[in-house]
Design a protein around this motif. Sequence first.
Motif, PDB file in Angstrom:
ATOM      1  N   ILE A 180     -10.858  -0.068  -4.433  1.00 36.81           N
ATOM      2  CA  ILE A 180     -11.450  -0.187  -3.100  1.00 36.81           C
ATOM      3  C   ILE A 180     -12.901  -0.641  -3.198  1.00 36.81           C
ATOM      4  CG2 ILE A 180     -12.133   1.114  -1.043  1.00 36.81           C
ATOM      5  CD1 ILE A 180      -9.586   2.804  -1.449  1.00 36.81           C
ATOM      6  N   THR A 181     -13.618  -0.169  -4.225  1.00 36.30           N
ATOM      7  CA  THR A 181     -15.000  -0.589  -4.430  1.00 36.30           C
ATOM      8  C   THR A 181     -15.088  -2.086  -4.715  1.00 36.30           C
ATOM      9  OG1 THR A 181     -15.634   1.587  -5.286  1.00 36.30           O
ATOM     10  CG2 THR A 181     -17.071  -0.260  -5.844  1.00 36.30           C
ATOM     11  N   GLY A 199     -15.440   0.932   2.940  1.00 40.36           N
ATOM     12  CA  GLY A 199     -15.338   2.324   2.509  1.00 40.36           C
ATOM     13  C   GLY A 199     -15.259   3.316   3.651  1.00 40.36           C
ATOM     14  N   TYR A 200     -15.444   2.853   4.897  1.00 41.70           N
ATOM     15  CA  TYR A 200     -15.437   3.752   6.045  1.00 41.70           C
ATOM     16  C   TYR A 200     -14.309   3.448   7.026  1.00 41.70           C
ATOM     17  CZ  TYR A 200     -19.974   5.378   4.447  1.00 41.70           C
ATOM     18  OH  TYR A 200     -20.973   5.917   3.693  1.00 41.70           O
ATOM     19  N   GLN A 201     -14.095   2.165   7.318  1.00 42.20           N
ATOM     20  CA  GLN A 201     -13.051   1.804   8.270  1.00 42.20           C
ATOM     21  C   GLN A 201     -11.673   2.229   7.780  1.00 42.20           C
ATOM     22  OE1 GLN A 201     -13.576   0.588  11.373  1.00 42.20           O
ATOM     23  NE2 GLN A 201     -11.383   1.033  11.627  1.00 42.20           N
ATOM     24  N   HIS A 211     -21.441  14.730   5.207  1.00 43.78           N
ATOM     25  CA  HIS A 211     -20.453  13.659   5.378  1.00 43.78           C
ATOM     26  C   HIS A 211     -19.453  13.849   6.508  1.00 43.78           C
ATOM     27  CE1 HIS A 211     -21.609  11.729   1.567  1.00 43.78           C
ATOM     28  NE2 HIS A 211     -21.672  12.947   1.044  1.00 43.78           N
ATOM     29  N   SER A 212     -19.403  15.016   7.157  1.00 41.92           N
ATOM     30  CA  SER A 212     -18.329  15.259   8.126  1.00 41.92           C
ATOM     31  C   SER A 212     -18.398  14.343   9.334  1.00 41.92           C
ATOM     32  CB  SER A 212     -18.336  16.726   8.570  1.00 41.92           C
ATOM     33  OG  SER A 212     -19.581  17.060   9.167  1.00 41.92           O
ATOM     34  N   ASP A 213     -19.601  13.908   9.731  1.00 48.76           N
ATOM     35  CA  ASP A 213     -19.723  13.026  10.895  1.00 48.76           C
ATOM     36  C   ASP A 213     -19.327  11.585  10.581  1.00 48.76           C
ATOM     37  OD1 ASP A 213     -20.558  15.070  12.515  1.00 48.76           O
ATOM     38  OD2 ASP A 213     -22.700  14.690  12.189  1.00 48.76           O
ATOM     39  N   CYS A 214     -19.413  11.203   9.327  1.00 46.87           N
ATOM     40  CA  CYS A 214     -19.085   9.827   8.937  1.00 46.87           C
ATOM     41  C   CYS A 214     -18.533   9.850   7.508  1.00 46.87           C
ATOM     42  CB  CYS A 214     -20.326   8.936   9.022  1.00 46.87           C
ATOM     43  SG  CYS A 214     -19.984   7.171   8.839  1.00 46.87           S
ATOM     44  N   THR A 215     -17.227  10.063   7.414  1.00 48.47           N
ATOM     45  CA  THR A 215     -16.601  10.291   6.112  1.00 48.47           C
ATOM     46  C   THR A 215     -16.199   8.979   5.453  1.00 48.47           C
ATOM     47  OG1 THR A 215     -15.744  12.417   6.882  1.00 48.47           O
ATOM     48  CG2 THR A 215     -14.719  11.465   4.915  1.00 48.47           C
ATOM     49  N   SER A 216     -16.601   8.824   4.214  1.00 51.03           N
ATOM     50  CA  SER A 216     -16.251   7.631   3.430  1.00 51.03           C
ATOM     51  C   SER A 216     -14.979   7.886   2.640  1.00 51.03           C
ATOM     52  CB  SER A 216     -17.383   7.296   2.462  1.00 51.03           C
ATOM     53  OG  SER A 216     -17.545   8.348   1.525  1.00 51.03           O
ATOM     54  N   VAL A 217     -14.395   6.829   2.118  1.00 54.36           N
ATOM     55  CA  VAL A 217     -13.156   6.968   1.380  1.00 54.36           C
ATOM     56  C   VAL A 217     -13.370   7.741   0.081  1.00 54.36           C
ATOM     57  CG1 VAL A 217     -13.337   4.767   0.115  1.00 54.36           C
ATOM     58  CG2 VAL A 217     -11.072   5.744   0.630  1.00 54.36           C
TER      59      VAL A 217
END
Length: 329
Positions: free
Chosen positions: A129-130, A137-139, A173-179
Amino acid sequence: MTPILGESLEDNVRHQISGMIETDSQKRFKTNHPKLTPKQLIKKMRSKGIEFKLISEKDARDRISFNTYYFKVGVYRYNFDKGEDNKYVDLDFAYLDDLAIIDMRLRKILLNMSLDLEHSLKTLLNSVITKNRDEDGYQIVQDFSQKYKFDLNEIYDQYRKNLHYLKPIKDKHSDCTSVWVLLELMSFGDLAKFLEFYYERATILKKKFSYPAKLIRYAKNVRNAAAHNNPILVNLRGRNISPDPKIIQESSKIGLKAELYRNPRINDLLCLFFLHNMYCSQGVKDHLIDELKIFRERCKKNPHYYQKNSHLLDIYEGLNLLIDYYENK
């Protein structure tokens, strides 16, 4: 019109009330399966044809009182046949005790294999993914949560009992969680769903996820059984399924009989071994081989127990072939 009992109650209240009312079926079951003391359990085992020639009744009582419990040992009796009188044939308590120990050691190996595989697949997902320029990494996290219709906060909430370990991660990270955070927190079951999801989505290195996407759900069954200390070496005959073509191909190479690899539990084991061999590092695999060698020697400790049990001999031969396959890959 007067409502019948419970008609006007909320569903959850009706469920609680119905759960308090004992059915006739439940009453009969309790009567037929009462709580028994160790001494009574020994008597019950004798009535089923289980003998105590190799382990005395006293030692058996001590075993199921202090080292294990009857349900954990007794379940292995299903690997043995019954005679016309509905009693077990050629079954000593020592056989059950030995199988329980072998199974316990196997579960530890399988759980470690599951943890190895989980780490290796999460590492692979992170790496691919990277490298994928189409992923920020977010969508992908939002798309995954929408497909499976769950609130991302549930990923954090499932660890609320151990929140003191995860509080820094949740706060940040809870408001905007990355993969990469999602992969760190998700369970093996969620990982299985994510691998299936990502295989459909992948635009680069898609082939790397072909087998995990198809087989991880079966390896998950082994992981769950081992993690919850459920017996593995029971129900290993009958119940034919149609395994993935790759499993059939590898099983044929190994030399496994069709009636073995078409059994659901054996299929689950094969999927775990196959994925572990394909995706884990050589160092991890070398360590597993050492554990498998020790396990194989333990299996040889009491071979005379099972000389008259063709089914268990087939299972032992199958495990040997599987271990040989893994060691020689």
